[in-house]
Design an enzyme around this catalytic site. Sequence first.
Site, PDB file in Angstrom:
ATOM      1  N   HIS A   1       0.862  -1.203   0.000  1.00  0.00           N
ATOM      2  CA  HIS A   1       0.000   0.000   0.000  1.00  0.00           C
ATOM      3  C   HIS A   1       0.888   1.239   0.000  1.00  0.00           C
ATOM      4  O   HIS A   1       1.477   1.597   1.019  1.00  0.00           O
ATOM      5  CB  HIS A   1      -0.900   0.008   1.249  1.00  0.00           C
ATOM      6  CG  HIS A   1      -1.874   1.148   1.288  1.00  0.00           C
ATOM      7  ND1 HIS A   1      -3.211   0.960   1.574  1.00  0.00           N
ATOM      8  CD2 HIS A   1      -1.724   2.479   1.096  1.00  0.00           C
ATOM      9  CE1 HIS A   1      -3.821   2.131   1.555  1.00  0.00           C
ATOM     10  NE2 HIS A   1      -2.942   3.074   1.266  1.00  0.00           N
TER      11      HIS A   1
ATOM     12  N   HIS B   1       1.360   5.455  -1.754  1.00  0.00           N
ATOM     13  CA  HIS B   1       0.940   6.568  -2.613  1.00  0.00           C
ATOM     14  C   HIS B   1       2.183   7.140  -3.266  1.00  0.00           C
ATOM     15  O   HIS B   1       3.049   7.699  -2.589  1.00  0.00           O
ATOM     16  CB  HIS B   1       0.254   7.658  -1.783  1.00  0.00           C
ATOM     17  CG  HIS B   1      -0.993   7.170  -1.108  1.00  0.00           C
ATOM     18  ND1 HIS B   1      -2.241   7.317  -1.652  1.00  0.00           N
ATOM     19  CD2 HIS B   1      -1.169   6.496   0.052  1.00  0.00           C
ATOM     20  CE1 HIS B   1      -3.144   6.773  -0.857  1.00  0.00           C
ATOM     21  NE2 HIS B   1      -2.515   6.258   0.198  1.00  0.00           N
TER      22      HIS B   1
ATOM     23  N   LYS C   1      -9.500  -0.484  -5.517  1.00  0.00           N
ATOM     24  CA  LYS C   1      -9.451   0.235  -4.254  1.00  0.00           C
ATOM     25  C   LYS C   1     -10.780   0.926  -4.016  1.00  0.00           C
ATOM     26  O   LYS C   1     -11.264   1.679  -4.869  1.00  0.00           O
ATOM     27  CB  LYS C   1      -8.320   1.276  -4.280  1.00  0.00           C
ATOM     28  CG  LYS C   1      -8.229   2.134  -3.019  1.00  0.00           C
ATOM     29  CD  LYS C   1      -7.814   1.324  -1.790  1.00  0.00           C
ATOM     30  CE  LYS C   1      -7.945   2.126  -0.489  1.00  0.00           C
ATOM     31  NZ  LYS C   1      -6.811   2.993  -0.228  1.00  0.00           N
TER      32      LYS C   1
ATOM     33  N   HIS D   1     -10.505   1.174   2.108  1.00  0.00           N
ATOM     34  CA  HIS D   1     -10.281   2.194   3.137  1.00  0.00           C
ATOM     35  C   HIS D   1     -11.494   2.085   4.052  1.00  0.00           C
ATOM     36  O   HIS D   1     -12.586   2.536   3.706  1.00  0.00           O
ATOM     37  CB  HIS D   1     -10.179   3.595   2.509  1.00  0.00           C
ATOM     38  CG  HIS D   1      -9.898   4.656   3.532  1.00  0.00           C
ATOM     39  ND1 HIS D   1      -8.698   5.316   3.611  1.00  0.00           N
ATOM     40  CD2 HIS D   1     -10.660   5.136   4.547  1.00  0.00           C
ATOM     41  CE1 HIS D   1      -8.724   6.166   4.629  1.00  0.00           C
ATOM     42  NE2 HIS D   1      -9.910   6.070   5.213  1.00  0.00           N
TER      43      HIS D   1
ATOM     44  N   HIS E   1      -4.490  -0.440   6.083  1.00  0.00           N
ATOM     45  CA  HIS E   1      -3.961   0.369   7.191  1.00  0.00           C
ATOM     46  C   HIS E   1      -4.845   0.327   8.430  1.00  0.00           C
ATOM     47  O   HIS E   1      -5.410   1.334   8.838  1.00  0.00           O
ATOM     48  CB  HIS E   1      -3.712   1.821   6.755  1.00  0.00           C
ATOM     49  CG  HIS E   1      -4.779   2.426   5.855  1.00  0.00           C
ATOM     50  ND1 HIS E   1      -6.120   2.432   6.172  1.00  0.00           N
ATOM     51  CD2 HIS E   1      -4.687   3.031   4.646  1.00  0.00           C
ATOM     52  CE1 HIS E   1      -6.791   3.027   5.200  1.00  0.00           C
ATOM     53  NE2 HIS E   1      -5.936   3.398   4.264  1.00  0.00           N
TER      54      HIS E   1
ATOM     55  N   ASP F   1       1.464   2.680   3.529  1.00  0.00           N
ATOM     56  CA  ASP F   1       0.609   3.856   3.355  1.00  0.00           C
ATOM     57  C   ASP F   1       1.436   5.136   3.349  1.00  0.00           C
ATOM     58  O   ASP F   1       0.987   6.181   3.827  1.00  0.00           O
ATOM     59  CB  ASP F   1      -0.500   3.935   4.412  1.00  0.00           C
ATOM     60  CG  ASP F   1      -1.617   4.892   3.983  1.00  0.00           C
ATOM     61  OD1 ASP F   1      -1.712   5.189   2.780  1.00  0.00           O
ATOM     62  OD2 ASP F   1      -2.377   5.345   4.852  1.00  0.00           O
TER      63      ASP F   1
HETATM   64  O1  DOR Z   1      -3.384   9.636   5.548  1.00  0.00           O
HETATM   65  C1  DOR Z   1      -3.778   9.312   4.439  1.00  0.00           C
HETATM   66  N1  DOR Z   1      -3.259   9.855   3.314  1.00  0.00           N
HETATM   67  N2  DOR Z   1      -4.757   8.417   4.330  1.00  0.00           N
HETATM   68  C2  DOR Z   1      -5.333   8.129   3.160  1.00  0.00           C
HETATM   69  O2  DOR Z   1      -6.250   7.346   3.153  1.00  0.00           O
HETATM   70  C3  DOR Z   1      -4.933   8.826   1.924  1.00  0.00           C
HETATM   71  C4  DOR Z   1      -3.573   9.334   2.031  1.00  0.00           C
HETATM   72  C5  DOR Z   1      -3.221  10.324   0.955  1.00  0.00           C
HETATM   73  O3  DOR Z   1      -3.473  10.026  -0.217  1.00  0.00           O
HETATM   74  O4  DOR Z   1      -2.694  11.386   1.273  1.00  0.00           O
HETATM   75 ZN    ZN Z   2      -3.384   5.056   1.618  1.00  0.00          ZN
END
Ligand code: DOR
Ligand code: ZN
Length: 370
Positions: free
Chosen positions: A34, A36, A119, A156, A194, A267
Amino acid sequence: MEPSTPHAAGGMERAGAKGPVVDRLVLRRPDDWHVHLRDGRMLEMVAPATARLFARAIVMPNLTPPITTVAAARAYRERILAAVAGAAFTPLMTAYLTDASEPEELERGYREGVFSACKLYPAHATTNSAAGVSDLAKLAGVFATLERIGMPLLIHGEVTDPEVDVFDREAVFIERHLQPLLQSHPGLKVVLEHITTSEAADFVRQGGPNLAATITPHHLHINRNAMFRGGLRPDFYCLPVAKREQHRLALRAAATSGNPSFFLGTDSAPHPRSAKETACGCAGIYNAPYALESYAAVFEEEGALERLEAFASEYGPRFYGLPLNDSTITLERRDQLVPQRLHGSAAGSGEGAQALVPFHAGELLGWRVV
Ligand code: DOR
Ligand code: ZN
């Protein structure tokens, strides 16, 4: 070398430590289930850190606009590969579910090896989730398809009902939405992403082999006090938000238990300082650069270093039905000071406004990836 068990060198006992003290760990190379990676300049800044540690990563699709089509995922995958410039790294793409998602597009992407999973963001639950799902009932056809083809659904797990306290949103989601969903689709492969609560850990533990959870480094290290220590600290704000200490301890127990339903997912969610340190700051913790050292600290503190490899490198691929990685990564017991900022000189309006604050900024970590 046979990387099936962590190779520990050292071996002297230290009074007060929970297990034998080792000073070198050779692990099968892990994957991040997971992450980003963002896009554009941010992608170029952060993708190399993930590719340095991980062989593969499940890449979140919450861009603007979100990744909803096979074509968009293919193009994004190319941009990620360009950003890691030849590293041995495989991005595993995900499809962002909306109320209008078409099962045929998802199935085609999965069969063509473009999408590894879908997702599900409840609409307005978090960053770039406005186009997310407003009502799970609208996706009955999608869920039936995922169940039939074995495509994982990554969730989520937070309700967005403003009446529900922000610290209760995960537990309420499980009760109101996840339990009924799994009951009506017993064959659906689901990763509750998460997790942050003992309720989630218990629920996943009691679920069958089709249910798993990722656990982040930050939820293993901090409880909700971290956001308020001596003032308001946006660098510890993420979603789902960190909970009480009892929950952090439950997550530590789950992650280090050797239960294959719990595996690594950082995450890592970078936002520039200008978007964190502001009146309405973004949720997200950037932990990719020191993620493995961060997990190693937890496993060591719990006397479970010998279980780190399975959590980081085995349970995830097994759940996803993918081969284990052959290569290895080495951690050495060596202190390293985590910098206060990374990429400070990146282009931006104010001085350092575009810099990233890494998780553990200003702290000493006792392990180092070599
Ligand atoms: O803290 C987070 N940041 N939780 C999420 O679900 C998305 C992520 C983000 O994309 O910044
Ligand atoms: Zn995330």
